[in-house]
Scaffold this motif. Structure first.
Motif, PDB file in Angstrom:
ATOM      1  N   ALA A   1      33.933  -6.846 -18.897  1.00  0.00           N
ATOM      2  CA  ALA A   1      33.131  -8.004 -18.496  1.00  0.00           C
ATOM      3  C   ALA A   1      32.607  -7.854 -17.076  1.00  0.00           C
ATOM      4  O   ALA A   1      31.449  -8.198 -16.788  1.00  0.00           O
ATOM      5  CB  ALA A   1      33.958  -9.275 -18.638  1.00  0.00           C
ATOM      6  N   SER A   2      33.416  -7.331 -16.182  1.00  0.00           N
ATOM      7  CA  SER A   2      32.981  -7.213 -14.786  1.00  0.00           C
ATOM      8  C   SER A   2      31.961  -6.093 -14.597  1.00  0.00           C
ATOM      9  O   SER A   2      31.033  -6.233 -13.793  1.00  0.00           O
ATOM     10  CB  SER A   2      34.185  -6.992 -13.868  1.00  0.00           C
ATOM     11  N   ILE A   3      32.119  -4.991 -15.353  1.00  0.00           N
ATOM     12  CA  ILE A   3      31.150  -3.910 -15.197  1.00  0.00           C
ATOM     13  C   ILE A   3      29.817  -4.266 -15.847  1.00  0.00           C
ATOM     14  O   ILE A   3      28.769  -3.742 -15.486  1.00  0.00           O
ATOM     15  CB  ILE A   3      31.708  -2.587 -15.766  1.00  0.00           C
ATOM     16  N   ALA A   4      29.859  -5.221 -16.796  1.00  0.00           N
ATOM     17  CA  ALA A   4      28.629  -5.679 -17.437  1.00  0.00           C
ATOM     18  C   ALA A   4      27.893  -6.712 -16.599  1.00  0.00           C
ATOM     19  O   ALA A   4      26.721  -7.009 -16.862  1.00  0.00           O
ATOM     20  CB  ALA A   4      28.954  -6.269 -18.814  1.00  0.00           C
ATOM     21  N   ASP A   5      28.540  -7.255 -15.598  1.00  0.00           N
ATOM     22  CA  ASP A   5      27.961  -8.316 -14.777  1.00  0.00           C
ATOM     23  C   ASP A   5      27.216  -7.708 -13.600  1.00  0.00           C
ATOM     24  O   ASP A   5      27.830  -7.136 -12.690  1.00  0.00           O
ATOM     25  CB  ASP A   5      29.093  -9.220 -14.282  1.00  0.00           C
ATOM     26  N   PRO A   6      25.866  -7.807 -13.577  1.00  0.00           N
ATOM     27  CA  PRO A   6      25.102  -7.224 -12.456  1.00  0.00           C
ATOM     28  C   PRO A   6      25.447  -7.842 -11.113  1.00  0.00           C
ATOM     29  O   PRO A   6      25.190  -7.243 -10.068  1.00  0.00           O
ATOM     30  CB  PRO A   6      23.642  -7.513 -12.835  1.00  0.00           C
ATOM     31  N   GLY A   7      26.013  -9.050 -11.126  1.00  0.00           N
ATOM     32  CA  GLY A   7      26.424  -9.664  -9.880  1.00  0.00           C
ATOM     33  C   GLY A   7      27.664  -9.018  -9.297  1.00  0.00           C
ATOM     34  O   GLY A   7      27.968  -9.206  -8.118  1.00  0.00           O
ATOM     35  N   ILE A   8      28.388  -8.268 -10.114  1.00  0.00           N
ATOM     36  CA  ILE A   8      29.608  -7.602  -9.655  1.00  0.00           C
ATOM     37  C   ILE A   8      29.402  -6.097  -9.534  1.00  0.00           C
ATOM     38  O   ILE A   8      29.866  -5.464  -8.580  1.00  0.00           O
ATOM     39  CB  ILE A   8      30.776  -7.904 -10.622  1.00  0.00           C
ATOM     40  N   THR A   9      28.701  -5.521 -10.515  1.00  0.00           N
ATOM     41  CA  THR A   9      28.584  -4.056 -10.583  1.00  0.00           C
ATOM     42  C   THR A   9      27.122  -3.661 -10.723  1.00  0.00           C
ATOM     43  O   THR A   9      26.435  -4.123 -11.641  1.00  0.00           O
ATOM     44  CB  THR A   9      29.367  -3.497 -11.786  1.00  0.00           C
TER      45      THR A   9
ATOM     46  N   ASP B   1      16.198  -1.094 -15.261  1.00  0.00           N
ATOM     47  CA  ASP B   1      17.124  -2.226 -15.196  1.00  0.00           C
ATOM     48  C   ASP B   1      16.525  -3.419 -15.944  1.00  0.00           C
ATOM     49  O   ASP B   1      15.642  -4.112 -15.443  1.00  0.00           O
ATOM     50  CB  ASP B   1      17.385  -2.593 -13.736  1.00  0.00           C
ATOM     51  N   LEU B   2      17.035  -3.647 -17.149  1.00  0.00           N
ATOM     52  CA  LEU B   2      16.553  -4.757 -17.968  1.00  0.00           C
ATOM     53  C   LEU B   2      17.370  -6.024 -17.769  1.00  0.00           C
ATOM     54  O   LEU B   2      16.989  -7.093 -18.270  1.00  0.00           O
ATOM     55  CB  LEU B   2      16.610  -4.372 -19.454  1.00  0.00           C
ATOM     56  N   TRP B   3      18.475  -5.926 -17.045  1.00  0.00           N
ATOM     57  CA  TRP B   3      19.460  -6.990 -17.089  1.00  0.00           C
ATOM     58  C   TRP B   3      19.582  -7.823 -15.820  1.00  0.00           C
ATOM     59  O   TRP B   3      19.763  -9.034 -15.896  1.00  0.00           O
ATOM     60  CB  TRP B   3      20.832  -6.396 -17.425  1.00  0.00           C
ATOM     61  N   THR B   4      19.471  -7.231 -14.650  1.00  0.00           N
ATOM     62  CA  THR B   4      19.752  -7.972 -13.423  1.00  0.00           C
ATOM     63  C   THR B   4      18.791  -9.141 -13.243  1.00  0.00           C
ATOM     64  O   THR B   4      17.568  -8.978 -13.343  1.00  0.00           O
ATOM     65  CB  THR B   4      19.666  -7.045 -12.200  1.00  0.00           C
ATOM     66  N   ASP B   5      19.334 -10.286 -13.001  1.00  0.00           N
ATOM     67  CA  ASP B   5      18.523 -11.469 -12.709  1.00  0.00           C
ATOM     68  C   ASP B   5      17.937 -11.310 -11.308  1.00  0.00           C
ATOM     69  O   ASP B   5      18.682 -11.262 -10.321  1.00  0.00           O
ATOM     70  CB  ASP B   5      19.404 -12.719 -12.772  1.00  0.00           C
ATOM     71  N   PRO B   6      16.605 -11.178 -11.186  1.00  0.00           N
ATOM     72  CA  PRO B   6      16.003 -10.955  -9.856  1.00  0.00           C
ATOM     73  C   PRO B   6      16.250 -12.107  -8.891  1.00  0.00           C
ATOM     74  O   PRO B   6      16.112 -11.933  -7.672  1.00  0.00           O
ATOM     75  CB  PRO B   6      14.514 -10.796 -10.176  1.00  0.00           C
ATOM     76  N   ALA B   7      16.612 -13.271  -9.409  1.00  0.00           N
ATOM     77  CA  ALA B   7      16.960 -14.363  -8.517  1.00  0.00           C
ATOM     78  C   ALA B   7      18.296 -14.127  -7.847  1.00  0.00           C
ATOM     79  O   ALA B   7      18.609 -14.734  -6.817  1.00  0.00           O
ATOM     80  CB  ALA B   7      16.985 -15.690  -9.293  1.00  0.00           C
ATOM     81  N   LEU B   8      19.091 -13.266  -8.430  1.00  0.00           N
ATOM     82  CA  LEU B   8      20.414 -12.942  -7.873  1.00  0.00           C
ATOM     83  C   LEU B   8      20.304 -11.852  -6.818  1.00  0.00           C
ATOM     84  O   LEU B   8      20.796 -11.990  -5.698  1.00  0.00           O
ATOM     85  CB  LEU B   8      21.357 -12.496  -8.996  1.00  0.00           C
ATOM     86  N   ARG B   9      19.656 -10.769  -7.188  1.00  0.00           N
ATOM     87  CA  ARG B   9      19.453  -9.639  -6.272  1.00  0.00           C
ATOM     88  C   ARG B   9      18.335  -8.783  -6.835  1.00  0.00           C
ATOM     89  O   ARG B   9      17.893  -8.969  -7.981  1.00  0.00           O
ATOM     90  CB  ARG B   9      20.732  -8.805  -6.118  1.00  0.00           C
ATOM     91  N   ALA B  10      17.893  -7.821  -6.058  1.00  0.00           N
ATOM     92  CA  ALA B  10      16.837  -6.915  -6.528  1.00  0.00           C
ATOM     93  C   ALA B  10      17.372  -6.083  -7.686  1.00  0.00           C
ATOM     94  O   ALA B  10      18.551  -5.709  -7.730  1.00  0.00           O
ATOM     95  CB  ALA B  10      16.378  -6.016  -5.396  1.00  0.00           C
ATOM     96  N   LYS B  11      16.504  -5.799  -8.625  1.00  0.00           N
ATOM     97  CA  LYS B  11      16.894  -4.962  -9.751  1.00  0.00           C
ATOM     98  C   LYS B  11      17.234  -3.557  -9.267  1.00  0.00           C
ATOM     99  O   LYS B  11      16.715  -3.073  -8.262  1.00  0.00           O
ATOM    100  CB  LYS B  11      15.771  -4.895 -10.792  1.00  0.00           C
ATOM    101  N   ASP B  12      18.125  -2.901 -10.006  1.00  0.00           N
ATOM    102  CA  ASP B  12      18.462  -1.524  -9.675  1.00  0.00           C
ATOM    103  C   ASP B  12      17.233  -0.641  -9.860  1.00  0.00           C
ATOM    104  O   ASP B  12      16.426  -0.862 -10.777  1.00  0.00           O
ATOM    105  CB  ASP B  12      19.585  -1.029 -10.592  1.00  0.00           C
TER     106      ASP B  12
END
Length: 883
Positions: A490-498, A661-672
């Protein structure tokens, strides 16, 4: 019935007197009306001998072996006094062979394999093949199932069994679907050799009872043998897993249409034979499996090879166990299987006082009786050379020589401890197998999936299936990411963590086997396999991204043997090679929880026994995964890969390693950042067709040959020039890594590594660079104008110098009376190992290393792929030099 313990003296009489009628050991016994009302069919055959008089070995791995001198016999009743009818009489002129008897559930039809006699002076490819034959009790008609001579002779057909719908499943070398697919690869049609290169691979086929509509349903690179139909309608069979030289013969299941191929029992239970004084067990194979009325599997446990032809009677509790032992690595108690022989049977090749069983068939009358082919234990009396039983008297002779086996047909009750003779063999012959033609419950019928209803019609039309993996971080039901740092799936799947750079598994690489033809089709130089022939030849079908949660859902070509590897961002394998072949039928969706280690005994791949998934997927519906794109709304239990497939459709493989990077929410941080390592960046020959560079389809392949694709990397000109174009540094690999400098003067190559393409002085089949990279090589020095291995005095384990000694251990002295030192070379460990990540080679090209920027990412990717799939010299036999 007589007690087994009273049999030895009677058995000697029957063994020495022979006869096919009423046995001296059973003629006075009352007939059992429950048993004798059913006919018995059996095979009587002559024992086969080599020119030196030794018995011909019975090799499970050689299903096409022809042992002439057999006949198919029917008894109307299961009693010694019943008359015999040779059903196969008059079919041929000369000696023929018969084997693999099986019956229909109603007991009215007998199906078997038979081969016509040898044709004198004909070539091997002109000899008759094994064919499937059918006998109908009601019409008394005996006929070959496939009427057409042309179609019948397309392959070797053995081991038939009836399906509930009347069709026949059998094992065959014809490889009908695999041969057809070769045309798509612009290759001639041929039946591929098994991975040991000794014979064409036998795989499972089905056909109608009239021989029409022959369909291949299994796609192994070695043999799939001895199919039998379970009560639930699935087909149980022996699969020879021989990828990479594994050499396991275990039990698998498959549905009649070829879907749901699954491991069933015994992959890690190859040593379950007789235990020796050191506690080690002999290797043994599960031969001729068949389900008993109580659901257990009945097999003959015997050596895969040998001249005894028999083994132990063993039942397997595969409903509750997938391996024989209670603990991994063959430790603990023997729980998955048990001998049902009344006395111990020895299976290590030594004498077995209780005798040996060559075949067993259960009765379906509610008793514990079996129809068995059994031979007593016999030795030769040294004075007369007559066979005698293995009693204490004859086992105490000065020399104990086994006599030829004498397998007869018996009714064996393993619970009551009784044995009744049905057919007694003459010396020099054996009853190799027998079946009862009694009715039994018809297995469950499994209907064929219907495209558009049970199968995705579009996938069927494309000839593709779906592989769905919940998470590659799931190993045997355990989340391997769990650690002290609190990491998990779960943590490695979370772009806010990993972020992506910290996810170890980035892509799934899919490879297929390259079929190897026999010498009549293509007589190529076997050095083409490279350093390890067991790895065969491989073609890379492509890559698919592994989603942040480790999930994969990808469309793959159907009807070919597939293997997968989990790779990192550089395209290098991070777990061991897959050790068994996968397959998908058109329209099939195969679901898999995750991965497993090579020595794992957790039943990976058997859905009814494997542990629950370590990754539950989305915990709820109607919301995205944590910190991911708001538009990617998940459903409960869905993996990230399943979500993408639902929204965007089923994706196929790609030829290049591409990340977005299809997953990271750009409102959270820049996409990888996106990245790619494309083949198109290569300035050396590319291992894929040019048409596939921009449009990677299901027919595209990456086929890497060392001389054509890797060697040019070492020879590519890599000159560094100044602004005026003058060369200030030449990084061409062979400029430094060669035995001649620019003026042609002999030298020790840089790093003791020669990367030139001259024929290797160690092995002329390969060029020098291949041998230098993949094998340990001696350190060299320049002595009197010649390159010479550096020699040092050998030292023993205690560090003491070693000198030459004679056979008595005395020092050998030279002419001056001094001891002669034993000199050995100083070897350099090879740069390349069994995988890219296991090779020192790539350390040289890390950032900051001496050669950090010498090779391009696409070049390192190509070299990594080539190593990971086996470091073959060629990966297409049709591209290799011919003999």
């Amino acid at each position: 019935m007589k007690s087994l313990r009273a049999l030895p003296a009677l058995l000697l009489l029957s063994a020495c007197s022979g006869g096919g009628g009423e046995s001296s050991s059973g003629g006075d016994q009352a007939e059992d009306p429950v048993v004798v009302d059913y006919p018995v069919a059996f095979v009587r055959r002559q024992l086969s001998f080599e020119d030196d008089g030794a018995l011909v070995e019975d090799d499970v791995y050689s299903p096409a072996d022809f042992n002439p001198g057999a006949q198919l016999v029917l008894k109307d009743r299961a009693t010694p006094s019943a008359p015999e009818t040779v059903l196969s009489a008059g079919l041929f002129v000369g000696d023929y062979d018969v084997k693999d008897l099986n019956t229909s559930a109603d007991g009215q039809r007998l199906v078997f394999a038979m081969r016509a006699p040898e044709i004198e002076d004909a070539d091997d490819d002109e000899q008759p093949t094994w064919n499937i034959w059918l006998y109908d009790r009601e019409t008394r008609e005996l006929k070959r199932v496939i009427e057409s001579d042309l179609i019948a002779e397309e392959g070797q057909d053995v081991a038939p069994a009836f399906l509930p719908d009347g069709r026949i499943v059998f094992s065959s070398s014809r490889q009908r679907r695999s041969r057809a697919l070769l045309l798509d690869d612009n290759k001639p049609q041929f039946s591929s050799l098994s991975e040991d290169l000794q014979s064409e691979a036998f795989v499972l086929h089905v056909m109608e009872a009239d021989g029409s509509d022959i369909q291949q349903i299994s796609f192994n690179q070695s043999h799939d043998l001895q199919p039998t139909v379970l009560n639930d309608g699935r087909i149980l069979f022996n699969r020879w897993d021989n990828m990479g030289g594994v050499d396991n013969l275990s039990l698998y299941t498959i549905e009649p249409d070829g879907t749901d191929l699954a491991f069933h029992y015994g992959y890690h239970s190859q040593q379950t034979g007789t235990e020796n004084a050191d506690g080690e067990r002999a290797s043994a194979a599960f031969v001729k499996p068949r389900e008993m009325p109580d659901g257990r599997l009945l097999i003959t446990l015997r050596s895969p090879e040998g001249i005894s032809y028999g083994g132990d009677l063993v039942t397997i509790d595969s409903a509750n166990f997938t391996e024989a032992f209670s603990e991994p690595e063959g430790e603990g108690e023997l729980v998955g299987q048990a001998s049902i022989s009344v006395e111990e049977v020895i299976t290590d090749g030594s004498l077995s006082p209780h005798g040996l069983f060559a075949f067993a068939w259960p009765f379906y009358d509610g008793t514990s009786r079996l129809l068995v082919s059994w031979s007593e234990c016999r030795v030769l009396e040294m004075e007369t050379e007559l066979p005698r039983p293995c009693t204490e008297e004859w086992l105490n002779q000065e020399e104990v020589v086994p006599a030829d086996p004498l397998y007869g047909l018996w009714i064996y009750d393993y619970q009551e401890g009784t044995q009744l003779p049905i057919v007694v063999a003459d010396e020099g012959e054996m009853i190799s197998e027998g079946v009862t033609l009694e009715p039994r419950t018809e297995p469950t019928y499994i209907p064929e999936p219907v495209p558009g209803v049970d199968l995705d019609d579009k996938l069927v039309q494309e000839g593709a299936g779906i592989l769905d993996i919940r998470s590659v971080y799931d190993f045997d039901g355990e989340d391997i990411l769990v650690g002290e740092d609190g990491a998990d799936i779960a943590s490695i799947a979370d772009p806010g963590i990993t972020s992506a750079e910290f996810r170890p598994a980035r892509y799934l690489r899919v490879v297929k086997a390259a079929g190897i033809p026999d010498d009549d089709t293509l007589d190529f130089d076997r050095s083409a396999f490279g350093r390890n022939r067991a790895n065969g030849m491989r073609e890379i079908l492509g890559y698919t991204p592994i989603q942040p949660d480790g999930s994969v859902r990808v469309k793959l070509p159907a009807d070919i043997p597939l293997a997968i590897s989990v790779v990192d961002a550089d395209g290098r394998r991070i777990v061991g090679r897959h050790r068994s072949w996968l397959q998908l039928r058109a329209g099939e969706v195969r679901n898999c929880n995750g991965c497993h280690t090579g020595d794992s005994e957790v039943p990976h791949g058997r859905p009814d026994r494997e542990p629950a998934s370590a990754w539950e997927g989305s915990p709820t519906s109607g919301v995205p995964f944590p910190n991911t794109e708001p538009a990617l709304v998940a459903e409960m239990g869905e993996t990230m890969a399943q979500l993408l497939a639902r929204i965007a459709g089923e994706a196929g493989l790609e030829g290049d390693i591409n990340f977005s990077d299809l997953w990271t929410d750009p409102a959270l941080r820049a996409k990888d950042p996106s990245s790619s390592i494309p083949y198109a960046d290569l300035t050396t020959p590319i291992p894929v067709p040019a048409t596939c560079l921009d449009d990677w389809s299901g027919s595209c392949r990456s086929v890497i040959h060392y001389p054509a694709h890797v060697q040019p990397i070492w020879e590519k000109v890599r000159e560094i020039t100044d602004a005026g174009g003058a060369v200030i540094e030449d990084r061409t690999c062979t400029v430094c890594h060669s035995t001649r400098d620019a003026d042609g003067v002999l030298r020790v190559p840089a790093g003791q590594l020669d990367l030139t393409s001259a024929a290797s002085p160690v092995n002329a089949d390969w060029i020098t660079s291949y041998v230098e990279l993949l094998f340990d090589n001696p350190t060299q020095e320049l002595v009197d104008g010649a390159l010479t291995p550096v020699l040092v005095q050998e030292r023993d384990d205690n560090g003491n110098p070693v000198f030459e000694t004679d056979e008595d251990g005395n020092l050998i002295l030279d002419s001056d009376g001094n001891p002669i030192p034993v000199m050995v070379t100083v070897d350099i460990d090879r740069l390349m190992g069994n995988s890219a990540n296991g090779s020192r080679f790539f350390d040289l090209f890390e950032t900051g290393a001496d050669h950090g920027d010498y090779l391009e990412p696409a070049e390192l990717r190509l070299i990594s792929e080539w190593l990971d799939i086996g470091a073959q010299y060629y990966n297409d036999p049709f591209a290799a030099p011919v003999d």
